[in-house]
Design an enzyme around this catalytic site. Structure first.
Site, PDB file in Angstrom:
ATOM      1  N   HIS B 295      73.012   1.738  61.742  1.00 46.81           N
ATOM      2  CA  HIS B 295      74.244   2.098  61.037  1.00 46.81           C
ATOM      3  C   HIS B 295      74.448   1.206  59.831  1.00 46.81           C
ATOM      4  O   HIS B 295      74.064   0.036  59.825  1.00 46.81           O
ATOM      5  CB  HIS B 295      75.461   2.142  61.960  1.00 46.81           C
ATOM      6  CG  HIS B 295      75.900   0.833  62.538  1.00 46.81           C
ATOM      7  ND1 HIS B 295      76.763  -0.013  61.876  1.00 46.81           N
ATOM      8  CD2 HIS B 295      75.618   0.240  63.722  1.00 46.81           C
ATOM      9  CE1 HIS B 295      76.993  -1.072  62.638  1.00 46.81           C
ATOM     10  NE2 HIS B 295      76.314  -0.957  63.761  1.00 46.81           N
ATOM     11  N   GLU B 341      79.922   3.760  62.440  1.00 49.20           N
ATOM     12  CA  GLU B 341      79.569   3.492  63.840  1.00 49.20           C
ATOM     13  C   GLU B 341      80.621   2.617  64.487  1.00 49.20           C
ATOM     14  O   GLU B 341      81.007   2.826  65.639  1.00 49.20           O
ATOM     15  CB  GLU B 341      78.184   2.821  63.905  1.00 49.20           C
ATOM     16  CG  GLU B 341      77.625   2.679  65.322  1.00 49.20           C
ATOM     17  CD  GLU B 341      78.094   1.425  66.057  1.00 49.20           C
ATOM     18  OE1 GLU B 341      77.979   1.381  67.295  1.00 49.20           O
ATOM     19  OE2 GLU B 341      78.598   0.494  65.393  1.00 49.20           O
ATOM     20  N   GLU B 342      81.094   1.622  63.737  1.00 45.89           N
ATOM     21  CA  GLU B 342      82.015   0.642  64.327  1.00 45.89           C
ATOM     22  C   GLU B 342      83.357   1.269  64.709  1.00 45.89           C
ATOM     23  O   GLU B 342      84.110   0.694  65.487  1.00 45.89           O
ATOM     24  CB  GLU B 342      82.226  -0.539  63.369  1.00 45.89           C
ATOM     25  CG  GLU B 342      80.961  -1.361  63.076  1.00 45.89           C
ATOM     26  CD  GLU B 342      80.402  -2.085  64.299  1.00 45.89           C
ATOM     27  OE1 GLU B 342      80.918  -1.891  65.411  1.00 45.89           O
ATOM     28  OE2 GLU B 342      79.420  -2.836  64.131  1.00 45.89           O
ATOM     29  N   HIS B 440      80.470  -9.116  65.636  1.00 51.78           N
ATOM     30  CA  HIS B 440      81.824  -8.784  65.165  1.00 51.78           C
ATOM     31  C   HIS B 440      82.625 -10.018  64.747  1.00 51.78           C
ATOM     32  O   HIS B 440      83.838 -10.061  64.918  1.00 51.78           O
ATOM     33  CB  HIS B 440      82.603  -8.002  66.241  1.00 51.78           C
ATOM     34  CG  HIS B 440      82.001  -6.670  66.581  1.00 51.78           C
ATOM     35  ND1 HIS B 440      82.569  -5.806  67.481  1.00 51.78           N
ATOM     36  CD2 HIS B 440      80.881  -6.044  66.132  1.00 51.78           C
ATOM     37  CE1 HIS B 440      81.826  -4.709  67.582  1.00 51.78           C
ATOM     38  NE2 HIS B 440      80.793  -4.837  66.773  1.00 51.78           N
TER      39      HIS B 440
END
Lengths: 490, 490
Positions: B295, B341-342, B440
């Protein structure tokens, strides 16, 4: 000093110094030792084995077990950062003073120290070109700020002081980023300390220095910085290593870098803080002092659990443990929680000035200021004979697996004055895993520490203080060693 | 699907499945294998050894050496975070599209994806009682903010959903801190995903969740969170583990905690982002597709070098390497750089909807989204026979020491739709040292990655894609496996 000297000549003549090769373990079996020590001294030290064992057991499995961690945890959770000039530090000082008083230690006192208070204010560094990126930074202690508004300037990145010098006047009017290699803390910290001086000499308008560490999660490290008379004072800050690398890469690719730096840093003169000092008075030679020191202040961005809350708590805990065991050595054991260490050992300097006449009675000095992890032994500065005595004393730490003696002592900035006077001085050596990872960062918290390791270190400190305070003889002073000001770790 | 099924019945009848005990290494010596595979298939796979070796050499010591790291480094340094809706992502999408076009790949396209854009805004959490402490926090993706001004509320701390439930209505009107144990990412992430729902059900006004990691330097981790229909939407954020622990300790000591939470988070609907897709067309079976996915978006607080810049670059690099070697397999190799995607695999969901009719021709799917470190093998979801084929293919990775097959695949959220359709799907397994440490966070940067490891992973991807694209037979689909929505790692 002259008394000590003439004694040492006599003693040398009767030393047993067989200097066996092979094993590094001092031993007096068959009346011999690997290092110069009187046989009766070695034997006397060995006789402390049962009492050392008793002390160690008391900390590791007796009533003291878990107390050091618990006390430290309450301490750092309750008061937070103990920055010089903060209410957190004032409350922490009061807490320690009241605790020592309540525990009936002698001569408990808060001694005033005149301090300048450095205030961080808001601060930020932002890369404006070639793209917008907020940089992970932290201002350095004693730095000036940007009172006339943010500095916005083209930026150059260098790897070393030498590389900056080679640029001639190309740094003029620019922000200088030092992205020095991390070799070790001691080898690399000079950039944090002197980066702003070097940058200013080259005409730079601010210095941004790679944080002095080898592990980072975008974690900037603060710390003290210096200015030099006659050189303009420009702002200094540290960058997280990742961002120093980022800037360096962009710079090497030929990008024009522009950074905006804003720092609200400023200093307020003539404030007061306090050292806290207390005694477990000696049973027979109470004028003689074994000093156990740590510092009570911390940086503002972390909890100061590692730097130096742990050191403070093992010093305190060692005395409490001995007191509760009813162990009172011949000499006085004195804990000194110095203030203002982070801004250049302000508290200890004041203490040694205020008590200059008494320092001749200081027979030994201990400091822990590199984090309290599993103890490994001692860093030590003192004469060869003093080293030998220490090696024998450290054999008492065999149950703690902490018998290493490393010479000279690194660190121990609050002992510099004593070392300069020849007082045998030692620092706690640990199986240090994380000290310089969290050092002067927001990650300096209790999470890094371990209750069993704190117990071990407190036990180590208690045995050492008791034995050094109680021996029938003194560890001889060293009349040859000198320390340069500012040589210690800050 | 029915064709595949009837084939599999026939094939099963003629399988060689001696199931030798002992060594785990598949082997067809003397016509036997430890797992069910046709002898001629095993032999055919083995015949790829020289070409696999050639590809590996090209990446490890040939022209491709160092390129993946260099390209990734330029990519993340140039565009910074690639948050959904950001200019960084738009520029990164253009960069990838232009690069693939310039390299003469086929069907290079930017496919539009309708997205909501979540904007973080300013945010902070401050402990007001029992003492002032700025907390290390980061808002969670899709969280609502505090548009009516900061929430200031008494705070409770729990260890688990169960503990919260047991409190009955005691959480009503309060901020709920979840300080759950870290078991593993998969075991603990539910608190980040569902914490705000649970807290809201209990009447809470906000949820603060311990970051899902086992190593922290006061490092908060963001990530997506969920809301549930009919349950009030309350703000959700993660705290650094140290601060979650701090709050928990204070709470357990009976202190009344008050926290002030401010979050500017809000969502703007109906924006557009893009997937980037390109093909290395198959030489003879070009309608058949091996998908290599990653991604392109990242979180806003880090560089997204690990999540998922590395995955993107090894997918891209694998195709470039094969093209430069003049290797064109029978089937089409398709790289898909999915956006969003996140925020719940928005890009891949859109892609699979837009291309639903073509998915029957997808013969295999690869994804790397757990950091590109030294490759160890594959996580795989597929039938037993498919697993056996993969085990044999992985023997080609012996020079890379990356022959492990773990079933089922964990992670691989952008492949969920394909897995549900039975497409054999695999994720890169690595000797993952730091993925969930930087995951993250602001520490997701190139500093974590290693150029040699990226080369190894790109080589691994290239060999795998080539062989799976070129075999005379297809890895059979799995008609039994089903994935639950939201089961994959986010």
């Amino acid at each position: 000093m002259s008394v000590t000297k003439s004694c040492s000549v006599v003693l040398t003549a009767i030393l047993v110094c067989a200097m066996l090769t092979g094993s590094q373990t001092p031993s007096v079996q068959e009346g011999r030792s690997e290092c110069p020590i009187l046989v009766e001294h070695a034997r006397e030290i060995e006789e402390y084995k049962p009492i050392a064992r008793k002390i160690i057991d008391f900390f590791l499995s007796g009533d003291m077990r878990g107390r050091t961690y618990k006390n430290l945890n309450n301490f750092v959770d309750s008061y937070g950062p103990r920055m010089l000039g903060s209410s957190g530090l004032r409350r922490a000082v009061t807490h320690v003073y009241r605790g020592l008083t309540r525990q009936n230690f002698s001569n408990v006192r808060m001694e005033p120290v005149n301090i300048p208070v450095w205030v961080r204010g808001t601060e930020s560094a932002t890369l404006l070109r070639p793209r917008l990126q907020r940089l992970s930074m932290v201002g350095l202690g004693d730095s000036v700020g940007t009172p006339d508004g943010p500095i916005r300037a083209e930026t150059i990145v260098v790897r070393s002081f030498k590389e900056l010098e080679a640029l001639g006047d190309k740094a003029s009017g620019k922000i200088v980023v030092f992205n020095q290699e991390f070799i070790s803390y001691d080898d690399s910290v000079s950039y944090r300390l002197n980066g702003a001086i070097a940058a200013a000499k080259a005409g730079g308008v601010a210095a941004l220095i790679r944080s002095v560490t080898n592990h980072s999660l975008l974690t900037p490290h603060t710390g003290l910085m210096y200015y030099q008379k006659g050189v303009p004072k420009i702002p200094g800050a540290c960058l997280a290593t990742e961002h120093a690398d980022l800037l360096h890469r962009l710079y090497r690719r030929g990008k024009k870098l522009v950074i905006q730096l804003q720092m609200g840093a400023h200093t307020i003169q003539n404030k007061t803080s306090n050292n806290v000092v207390a005694d477990l008075p000696g049973a027979s030679l109470s004028e003689k002092v074994v000093l156990i020191s740590a510092h009570i202040d911390s940086w503002d961005i972390g909890q100061g659990a590692v730097d130096d809350g742990g050191g403070l708590m093992i010093a305190w805990g060692a005395l409490v443990g001995l007191k509760r065991l009813g162990l009172r050595p011949r000499r006085t054991l004195r804990v000194a929680m110095f203030t203002g260490e982070e801004f250049g050992t302000l508290g200890s300097n004041q203490y040694y000035r205020d008590h200059a006449a008494e320092l001749r009675d200081f027979v030994f000095a201990l400091e822990s200021d590199e984090g309290v992890f599993s103890p490994r032994g001692l860093g030590f500065t003192g004469s060869e004979r003093a080293q030998c005595i220490l090696r024998h004393v450290l054999q008492l730490m065999t149950p703690l697996n902490a018998t290493v003696l490393e010479v000279p002592m690194l660190g121990g900035p609050d002992l510099d004055v004593l070392v300069a006077q020849g007082v045998p001085s030692a620092c706690l050596l640990t199986r240090n895993q994380q000290y310089f990872t969290v050092h002067h960062t927001s990650a300096d918290s209790i999470a890094v520490l371990d209750t069993a390791e704190l117990d071990q270190a407190a036990a180590f400190w208690a045995v050492l203080a008791f034995v050094l305070g109680d021996l029938s003889f003194e560890v001889p002073r060293d009349i040859t060693t000198r320390v340069e000001p500012g040589m210690s770790r800050l």
